[in-house]
Write a protein that holds these residues in place. Structure first.
Motif, PDB file in Angstrom:
ATOM      1  N   TYR A   1       0.795  -1.226   0.000  1.00  0.00           N
ATOM      2  CA  TYR A   1       0.000   0.000   0.000  1.00  0.00           C
ATOM      3  C   TYR A   1       0.832   1.284   0.000  1.00  0.00           C
ATOM      4  CZ  TYR A   1      -3.933  -3.006   0.403  1.00  0.00           C
ATOM      5  OH  TYR A   1      -4.864  -3.971   0.125  1.00  0.00           O
ATOM      6  N   TYR A   2       2.073   1.191   0.408  1.00  0.00           N
ATOM      7  CA  TYR A   2       2.902   2.393   0.489  1.00  0.00           C
ATOM      8  C   TYR A   2       4.228   2.272  -0.253  1.00  0.00           C
ATOM      9  CZ  TYR A   2      -0.412   3.659   4.096  1.00  0.00           C
ATOM     10  OH  TYR A   2      -1.560   3.927   4.765  1.00  0.00           O
ATOM     11  N   GLY A   3       4.562   1.093  -0.728  1.00  0.00           N
ATOM     12  CA  GLY A   3       5.823   0.878  -1.422  1.00  0.00           C
ATOM     13  C   GLY A   3       5.758   1.342  -2.871  1.00  0.00           C
ATOM     14  N   PRO A   4       6.852   1.174  -3.611  1.00  0.00           N
ATOM     15  CA  PRO A   4       6.882   1.580  -5.023  1.00  0.00           C
ATOM     16  C   PRO A   4       5.774   0.889  -5.815  1.00  0.00           C
ATOM     17  CG  PRO A   4       9.083   1.031  -4.246  1.00  0.00           C
ATOM     18  CD  PRO A   4       8.124   0.613  -3.158  1.00  0.00           C
ATOM     19  N   GLY A   5       5.080   1.659  -6.621  1.00  0.00           N
ATOM     20  CA  GLY A   5       3.988   1.133  -7.428  1.00  0.00           C
ATOM     21  C   GLY A   5       2.625   1.243  -6.760  1.00  0.00           C
ATOM     22  N   SER A   6       2.611   1.475  -5.447  1.00  0.00           N
ATOM     23  CA  SER A   6       1.334   1.544  -4.730  1.00  0.00           C
ATOM     24  C   SER A   6       0.559   2.812  -5.051  1.00  0.00           C
ATOM     25  CB  SER A   6       1.572   1.450  -3.222  1.00  0.00           C
ATOM     26  OG  SER A   6       2.311   2.571  -2.773  1.00  0.00           O
ATOM     27  N   GLU A   7       1.234   3.812  -5.620  1.00  0.00           N
ATOM     28  CA  GLU A   7       0.567   5.083  -5.895  1.00  0.00           C
ATOM     29  C   GLU A   7      -0.593   4.935  -6.881  1.00  0.00           C
ATOM     30  OE1 GLU A   7       3.805   4.538  -8.802  1.00  0.00           O
ATOM     31  OE2 GLU A   7       3.796   4.496  -6.622  1.00  0.00           O
ATOM     32  N   LYS A   8      -0.592   3.868  -7.666  1.00  0.00           N
ATOM     33  CA  LYS A   8      -1.699   3.700  -8.595  1.00  0.00           C
ATOM     34  C   LYS A   8      -2.998   3.374  -7.867  1.00  0.00           C
ATOM     35  CE  LYS A   8      -0.378  -0.992  -9.652  1.00  0.00           C
ATOM     36  NZ  LYS A   8       0.847  -1.557  -9.937  1.00  0.00           N
ATOM     37  N   ASP A   9      -2.912   2.887  -6.638  1.00  0.00           N
ATOM     38  CA  ASP A   9      -4.113   2.629  -5.843  1.00  0.00           C
ATOM     39  C   ASP A   9      -4.600   3.882  -5.131  1.00  0.00           C
ATOM     40  OD1 ASP A   9      -5.419   0.219  -5.871  1.00  0.00           O
ATOM     41  OD2 ASP A   9      -3.953  -0.770  -4.623  1.00  0.00           O
ATOM     42  N   SER A  10      -3.740   4.511  -4.381  1.00  0.00           N
ATOM     43  CA  SER A  10      -4.181   5.583  -3.491  1.00  0.00           C
ATOM     44  C   SER A  10      -3.726   6.973  -3.918  1.00  0.00           C
ATOM     45  CB  SER A  10      -3.629   5.328  -2.084  1.00  0.00           C
ATOM     46  OG  SER A  10      -2.218   5.407  -2.115  1.00  0.00           O
ATOM     47  N   GLY A  11      -2.805   7.037  -4.849  1.00  0.00           N
ATOM     48  CA  GLY A  11      -2.234   8.326  -5.200  1.00  0.00           C
ATOM     49  C   GLY A  11      -1.105   8.711  -4.250  1.00  0.00           C
ATOM     50  N   PHE A  12      -0.833   7.858  -3.256  1.00  0.00           N
ATOM     51  CA  PHE A  12       0.209   8.137  -2.271  1.00  0.00           C
ATOM     52  C   PHE A  12       1.550   7.714  -2.845  1.00  0.00           C
ATOM     53  CE2 PHE A  12       2.930   7.172   1.315  1.00  0.00           C
ATOM     54  CZ  PHE A  12       2.711   8.248   2.140  1.00  0.00           C
ATOM     55  N   ASP A  13       2.479   8.656  -2.934  1.00  0.00           N
ATOM     56  CA  ASP A  13       3.797   8.368  -3.500  1.00  0.00           C
ATOM     57  C   ASP A  13       4.807   9.207  -2.738  1.00  0.00           C
ATOM     58  OD1 ASP A  13       5.874   7.530  -5.086  1.00  0.00           O
ATOM     59  OD2 ASP A  13       5.283   8.686  -6.848  1.00  0.00           O
ATOM     60  N   ASN A  14       5.466   8.607  -1.746  1.00  0.00           N
ATOM     61  CA  ASN A  14       6.372   9.340  -0.891  1.00  0.00           C
ATOM     62  C   ASN A  14       7.717   8.624  -0.863  1.00  0.00           C
ATOM     63  OD1 ASN A  14       7.751   9.945   1.728  1.00  0.00           O
ATOM     64  ND2 ASN A  14       6.016  11.347   1.950  1.00  0.00           N
ATOM     65  N   ALA A  15       8.711   9.230  -1.485  1.00  0.00           N
ATOM     66  CA  ALA A  15      10.032   8.615  -1.599  1.00  0.00           C
ATOM     67  C   ALA A  15      10.665   8.357  -0.233  1.00  0.00           C
ATOM     68  CB  ALA A  15      10.951   9.491  -2.446  1.00  0.00           C
ATOM     69  N   GLN A  16      10.434   9.251   0.739  1.00  0.00           N
ATOM     70  CA  GLN A  16      11.016   9.065   2.071  1.00  0.00           C
ATOM     71  C   GLN A  16      10.449   7.810   2.736  1.00  0.00           C
ATOM     72  OE1 GLN A  16      10.249  12.219   4.867  1.00  0.00           O
ATOM     73  NE2 GLN A  16      11.620  11.369   6.400  1.00  0.00           N
ATOM     74  N   ILE A  17       9.146   7.624   2.663  1.00  0.00           N
ATOM     75  CA  ILE A  17       8.535   6.437   3.263  1.00  0.00           C
ATOM     76  C   ILE A  17       8.969   5.187   2.514  1.00  0.00           C
ATOM     77  CG2 ILE A  17       6.326   5.252   3.605  1.00  0.00           C
ATOM     78  CD1 ILE A  17       5.208   7.925   4.561  1.00  0.00           C
ATOM     79  N   GLN A  18       9.034   5.266   1.193  1.00  0.00           N
ATOM     80  CA  GLN A  18       9.480   4.116   0.421  1.00  0.00           C
ATOM     81  C   GLN A  18      10.916   3.736   0.780  1.00  0.00           C
ATOM     82  OE1 GLN A  18       8.556   5.155  -3.635  1.00  0.00           O
ATOM     83  NE2 GLN A  18       6.360   4.955  -3.265  1.00  0.00           N
ATOM     84  N   GLY A  19      11.761   4.733   1.035  1.00  0.00           N
ATOM     85  CA  GLY A  19      13.131   4.470   1.460  1.00  0.00           C
ATOM     86  C   GLY A  19      13.181   3.804   2.825  1.00  0.00           C
ATOM     87  N   LEU A  20      12.346   4.259   3.748  1.00  0.00           N
ATOM     88  CA  LEU A  20      12.290   3.647   5.078  1.00  0.00           C
ATOM     89  C   LEU A  20      11.775   2.210   5.000  1.00  0.00           C
ATOM     90  CD1 LEU A  20      10.926   6.653   7.178  1.00  0.00           C
ATOM     91  CD2 LEU A  20      13.206   5.599   7.358  1.00  0.00           C
ATOM     92  N   LEU A  21      10.813   1.967   4.135  1.00  0.00           N
ATOM     93  CA  LEU A  21      10.309   0.603   3.974  1.00  0.00           C
ATOM     94  C   LEU A  21      11.389  -0.310   3.409  1.00  0.00           C
ATOM     95  CD1 LEU A  21       6.710   1.257   2.603  1.00  0.00           C
ATOM     96  CD2 LEU A  21       7.338   0.334   4.845  1.00  0.00           C
TER      97      LEU A  21
END
Length: 194
Positions: free
Chosen positions: A162-182
């Protein structure tokens, strides 16, 4: 089991691009009453994004800002510029899943809670394969029910979806900082990530 049901928002369009609106909608839904009514004692409702079996990965100090509070939800809607509410489409899954055993009835219960704060809800559904495809097509669904059955017992199996790379197509959420932490958490050797 490793099942989690979610109510997803299309954060790329108004009014769902407003965090106050999303919080108000979450606060308006009596999640515990819904769990009590539809999971026959086998489900839980809490502030975590993870199933209880992965509770060791939760930060216990994070407050539940989405607890049931219709009065607070109505006040937040007014602050966000929607004192009289608005109309939305809530898409419910046409199939039963472990995370939503009776999707239509659950959607009806959510709709009733939302109407109590002035939100007019149009319930919609379609064939499961089309539902999965259409939720990602522009302009996307306003709000929709979805969930996840984890393939293995790791928090990143849920967060990445839901928050990793590619998840933005579901929610529109696209945050490089969170993806880096994940990404950093996925490669950690223990449960602590600095």
């Amino acid at each position: 089991g490793l099942n989690v049901g979610y109510l997803a928002y299309n954060t790329t369009v108004a009014p769902f691009d407003n965090a106050k609106v999303r919080k108000a909608l979450n606060m308006a839904i009596n999640k515990q009453a819904i769990v009590d009514s539809f999971w026959n004692g086998l489900g839980v409702s809490d502030a975590s994004f993870l199933p209880p079996a992965l509770g060791w990965a939760n930060n216990k100090s994070v407050p539940d800002d989405y607890r049931f509070d219709p009065k607070g939800a109505k006040a937040l809607l007014a602050e966000a510029g929607y004192p009289n509410g608005f109309t939305l489409d809530l898409w419910y899954m046409p199939v039963s899943r472990p995370y939503f055993p009776n999707p239509k009835a659950i959607a009806e219960a959510m709709s009733a809670d939302l109407s109590a704060i002035g939100i007019k809800v149009n319930l919609k559904t379609e064939d499961w394969a089309k539902y999965l495809e259409d939720r990602n097509k522009a302009p996307g669904f306003d709000m929709y029910m979805i969930g996840w059955t984890g393939q293995y017992g790791s928090p990143n199996n849920f967060y990445d979806s839901y928050y990793g790379p590619g998840s933005e197509k579901d929610s529109g959420f696209d945050n490089a900082q969170i993806q880096g932490l994940l990404s950093k958490a996925a490669s950690a050797k223990d449960s602590r990530v600095n």
